[in-house]
Design a protein around this motif. Structure first.
Motif, PDB file in Angstrom:
ATOM      1  N   VAL A   1       0.835  -1.206   0.000  1.00  0.00           N
ATOM      2  CA  VAL A   1       0.000   0.000   0.000  1.00  0.00           C
ATOM      3  C   VAL A   1       0.870   1.256   0.000  1.00  0.00           C
ATOM      4  CG1 VAL A   1      -1.728   1.290   1.307  1.00  0.00           C
ATOM      5  CG2 VAL A   1      -1.922  -1.186   1.109  1.00  0.00           C
ATOM      6  N   GLY A   2       1.947   1.255   0.783  1.00  0.00           N
ATOM      7  CA  GLY A   2       2.841   2.408   0.819  1.00  0.00           C
ATOM      8  C   GLY A   2       3.512   2.676  -0.516  1.00  0.00           C
ATOM      9  N   LEU A   3       4.002   1.610  -1.164  1.00  0.00           N
ATOM     10  CA  LEU A   3       4.619   1.775  -2.478  1.00  0.00           C
ATOM     11  C   LEU A   3       3.613   2.276  -3.505  1.00  0.00           C
ATOM     12  CD1 LEU A   3       6.889  -1.419  -2.658  1.00  0.00           C
ATOM     13  CD2 LEU A   3       7.645   0.965  -2.491  1.00  0.00           C
ATOM     14  N   ALA A   4       2.374   1.814  -3.412  1.00  0.00           N
ATOM     15  CA  ALA A   4       1.338   2.285  -4.337  1.00  0.00           C
ATOM     16  C   ALA A   4       1.087   3.777  -4.145  1.00  0.00           C
ATOM     17  CB  ALA A   4       0.051   1.496  -4.125  1.00  0.00           C
ATOM     18  N   ALA A   5       1.088   4.238  -2.890  1.00  0.00           N
ATOM     19  CA  ALA A   5       0.881   5.663  -2.618  1.00  0.00           C
ATOM     20  C   ALA A   5       2.037   6.492  -3.167  1.00  0.00           C
ATOM     21  CB  ALA A   5       0.726   5.879  -1.109  1.00  0.00           C
ATOM     22  N   VAL A   6       3.271   6.023  -2.956  1.00  0.00           N
ATOM     23  CA  VAL A   6       4.437   6.740  -3.477  1.00  0.00           C
ATOM     24  C   VAL A   6       4.393   6.781  -5.004  1.00  0.00           C
ATOM     25  CG1 VAL A   6       6.949   6.682  -3.691  1.00  0.00           C
ATOM     26  CG2 VAL A   6       5.876   6.213  -1.476  1.00  0.00           C
TER      27      VAL A   6
ATOM     28  N   THR B   1       1.781   6.689  -6.940  1.00  0.00           N
ATOM     29  CA  THR B   1       0.737   7.617  -7.377  1.00  0.00           C
ATOM     30  C   THR B   1       1.205   9.060  -7.271  1.00  0.00           C
ATOM     31  OG1 THR B   1      -0.970   6.063  -6.664  1.00  0.00           O
ATOM     32  CG2 THR B   1      -1.638   8.358  -6.959  1.00  0.00           C
ATOM     33  N   ILE B   2       1.862   9.402  -6.178  1.00  0.00           N
ATOM     34  CA  ILE B   2       2.353  10.772  -5.986  1.00  0.00           C
ATOM     35  C   ILE B   2       3.391  11.127  -7.051  1.00  0.00           C
ATOM     36  CG2 ILE B   2       3.656  12.262  -4.431  1.00  0.00           C
ATOM     37  CD1 ILE B   2       2.303  10.727  -2.097  1.00  0.00           C
ATOM     38  N   VAL B   3       4.315  10.210  -7.312  1.00  0.00           N
ATOM     39  CA  VAL B   3       5.362  10.472  -8.310  1.00  0.00           C
ATOM     40  C   VAL B   3       4.749  10.655  -9.699  1.00  0.00           C
ATOM     41  CG1 VAL B   3       7.345   9.463  -9.511  1.00  0.00           C
ATOM     42  CG2 VAL B   3       7.189   9.320  -7.018  1.00  0.00           C
ATOM     43  N   MET B   4       3.790   9.805 -10.053  1.00  0.00           N
ATOM     44  CA  MET B   4       3.169   9.893 -11.378  1.00  0.00           C
ATOM     45  C   MET B   4       2.397  11.189 -11.551  1.00  0.00           C
ATOM     46  SD  MET B   4       3.955   7.265 -13.269  1.00  0.00           S
ATOM     47  CE  MET B   4       2.713   7.386 -14.549  1.00  0.00           C
ATOM     48  N   LEU B   5       1.641  11.578 -10.536  1.00  0.00           N
ATOM     49  CA  LEU B   5       0.767  12.742 -10.669  1.00  0.00           C
ATOM     50  C   LEU B   5       1.484  14.065 -10.440  1.00  0.00           C
ATOM     51  CD1 LEU B   5      -2.532  11.483  -8.978  1.00  0.00           C
ATOM     52  CD2 LEU B   5      -1.823  11.371 -11.377  1.00  0.00           C
ATOM     53  N   THR B   6       2.726  14.026  -9.996  1.00  0.00           N
ATOM     54  CA  THR B   6       3.488  15.266  -9.821  1.00  0.00           C
ATOM     55  C   THR B   6       4.661  15.315 -10.798  1.00  0.00           C
ATOM     56  OG1 THR B   6       4.728  14.206  -8.008  1.00  0.00           O
ATOM     57  CG2 THR B   6       2.818  15.554  -7.419  1.00  0.00           C
ATOM     58  N   LEU B   7       5.668  14.490 -10.575  1.00  0.00           N
ATOM     59  CA  LEU B   7       6.893  14.554 -11.372  1.00  0.00           C
ATOM     60  C   LEU B   7       6.640  14.163 -12.825  1.00  0.00           C
ATOM     61  CD1 LEU B   7       9.939  14.962 -11.559  1.00  0.00           C
ATOM     62  CD2 LEU B   7      10.229  12.576 -10.830  1.00  0.00           C
TER      63      LEU B   7
ATOM     64  N   ALA C   1      -1.314   6.189 -14.797  1.00  0.00           N
ATOM     65  CA  ALA C   1      -0.563   6.747 -15.926  1.00  0.00           C
ATOM     66  C   ALA C   1      -1.464   7.625 -16.781  1.00  0.00           C
ATOM     67  CB  ALA C   1       0.033   5.612 -16.765  1.00  0.00           C
ATOM     68  N   GLY C   2      -2.725   7.215 -16.953  1.00  0.00           N
ATOM     69  CA  GLY C   2      -3.666   8.040 -17.704  1.00  0.00           C
ATOM     70  C   GLY C   2      -3.929   9.370 -17.029  1.00  0.00           C
ATOM     71  N   LEU C   3      -4.078   9.358 -15.717  1.00  0.00           N
ATOM     72  CA  LEU C   3      -4.290  10.604 -14.980  1.00  0.00           C
ATOM     73  C   LEU C   3      -3.095  11.540 -15.091  1.00  0.00           C
ATOM     74  CD1 LEU C   3      -5.958   9.369 -11.654  1.00  0.00           C
ATOM     75  CD2 LEU C   3      -7.080  10.427 -13.620  1.00  0.00           C
ATOM     76  N   ALA C   4      -1.900  10.959 -15.283  1.00  0.00           N
ATOM     77  CA  ALA C   4      -0.688  11.782 -15.375  1.00  0.00           C
ATOM     78  C   ALA C   4      -0.498  12.410 -16.752  1.00  0.00           C
ATOM     79  CB  ALA C   4       0.541  10.931 -15.034  1.00  0.00           C
ATOM     80  N   MET C   5      -1.284  12.001 -17.741  1.00  0.00           N
ATOM     81  CA  MET C   5      -1.127  12.531 -19.091  1.00  0.00           C
ATOM     82  C   MET C   5      -1.554  14.004 -19.165  1.00  0.00           C
ATOM     83  SD  MET C   5       0.137  10.239 -21.143  1.00  0.00           S
ATOM     84  CE  MET C   5       1.124   9.412 -19.864  1.00  0.00           C
TER      85      MET C   5
END
Length: 451
Positions: free
Chosen positions: A219-224, A226-232, A283-287
């Protein structure tokens, strides 16, 4: 010696190709026919594709002509179908995420809180009712090596899930994805499904003996991630979206980059224990959110994903479904209990949640019907449960039937709640600048692009 080994390997590969291609042709023909029949019955095409998968399994095709069915879907073909279906699901969820207009409008804290209320109200009643049903049916339906708690949690979790891609396709088809009702439903369903997969990760850790620490790590890795994809990652991709918007050109270089990101995201989430489809969705949300970029993605990918790849998944699930074993009251009564628990928990839970945040009763019951559809997501969920031997083939077949029935009920319940004239007012109230589904141009019929 080397040449002889190479020749043998070539012959083996050629034999595999000669088995896989006819299987895919049969899948496409059956899906096309059942999809057309579903449309004639005013149901979404995806329901016909789900039924096609069941019909190609042992229930009908395998019962009428078992020799031909085994000749088409040989043991060597099934792993190939699994890989194709996984890629198809990941790409479809990517397109759903890319088309989700989360960046516009007043999607502030209040909407997020409302979506959380909707998700929890749909999950918890179904989870509790499903778990209670599992406890009652444990001696009759469960595997002896699965504990009562594991069986109850799995059945409750399966019934608590919502078919997010299914709901998205219905809302896109009706041009409601950017309405207040549509945006809240999509956000609530995404929270619902993300929570369900985290729940499954914990359950699998319990079942395999990996321990709570492993589950929390997942769960922690999934949260990290998600944050990396939606920001960086989203920030790095933004100039590409601006360039496509400015020039109108979406080239092969862009497509290579996008597909690489999607598949790597799917690989990572699969590797950490959360199914690859959620890597695709994030990944789609990060586009980039630029309309030209989204339209290019949709036009390049949606048709081939929906027509070729998703039907393979439905068939792969259908090959594990044997409805013939459900005949007789000994199986019918447990099935009806499971269906009732799932239906009441999700339908009434979501409807009451929508009413509590000041939607009308008609809108509330419409969302309850849509959120009650389980379609793709429960099929993925229970396929994992069958693979890990948490449930028996009979329970798997019951839950496939639950998926078909709740999915088939979604649109009739929606239409019963929201008449055509009310729906027209809802779409007319949308701002002119609201993007079309998944970035499709305004002149592309939605039903053609997503149904």
């Amino acid at each position: 010696m080397y040449l002889a080994q190479t020749a043998v390997a070539h012959d083996s590969n050629l034999t595999l190709v000669l088995h896989v291609l006819p299987a895919i042709v049969v899948i496409l023909a059956t899906s096309a026919l059942c999809g057309r029949l579903a449309l004639l019955l005013r149901q979404p095409r995806v329901l016909g594709e789900m039924v096609a998968g069941v019909l190609l399994g042992p229930t009908l095709f395998g019962s009428i002509t078992p020799g031909l069915q085994r000749a088409i879907f040989t043991p060597e073909v099934k792993p190939v179908l699994y890989v194709i279906s996984t890629i198809g699901l990941t790409l479809f969820m990517f397109l759903v995420g890319a088309g989700f207009d989360h960046g516009s409008g007043a999607a502030g804290g209040r909407q997020i809180r409302h979506a959380a209320v909707l998700a929890l109200s749909g999950m918890l009643p179904s989870l509790l009712l499903g778990a209670a049903s599992a406890v009652l049916l444990y001696d009759r339906l469960s595997r002896p090596d699965v504990s009562t708690a594991e069986f109850a949690l799995f059945l409750g979790g399966a019934l608590s899930i919502t078919a997010f891609p299914m709901l998205a396709r219905i809302l896109y088809e009706r041009r409601l994805q950017n309405s207040r009702l549509g945006r809240l439903s999509l956000l609530g369903a995404s929270v619902d499904d993300a929570a369900a997969w985290c729940f499954l990760a914990v359950l699998l850790a319990m079942h395999t003996g990996a321990g709570l620490w492993h589950a929390m790590r997942t769960v922690g890795l999934a949260a990290v991630f998600t944050i990396v994809m939606l920001t960086l990652v989203a920030r790095l991709l933004r100039p590409i979206g601006e360039r496509v918007q400015r020039t109108g050109h979406f080239g092969f270089d862009h497509l290579y980059l996008v597909l690489g990101i999607v598949l790597l995201a799917g690989y990572f989430t699969d590797y950490i224990g959360i199914y690859s489809v959620f890597g695709g969705f994030i990944a789609g949300l990060a586009m980039p959110r630029h309309p030209a970029f989204r339209a290019a993605l949709h036009n390049r990918m949606m048709d081939i994903v929906s027509v070729l790849l998703l039907p393979v998944f439905f068939t792969f699930s259908g090959l594990n479904t044997q409805l013939g074993g459900l005949a007789g009251w000994a199986a019918v009564l447990p099935f009806l209990l499971i269906l009732t628990a799932g239906f009441i928990g999700k339908y009434l839970g979501c409807a009451l949640a929508m009413r509590s945040i000041r939607f009308s009763w008609r809108e509330s019951f419409a969302v309850g019907g849509l959120m009650n559809a389980r379609g793709l997501m429960i099929l993925i969920f229970i396929n994992i449960g069958l693979a890990y031997q948490i449930i028996t083939p009979d329970v798997f077949s019951m839950l496939v039937l639950v998926a078909v029935i709740t999915t088939a009920a979604a649109l009739p319940l929606y239409r019963l709640s929201i008449p055509a004239h009310m729906e027209r007012r809802m779409t007319e109230d949308l701002p002119e600048s609201a993007p079309s589904p998944a970035g499709t141009p305004a002149n592309v019929p939605v039903s053609a692009s997503v149904s």
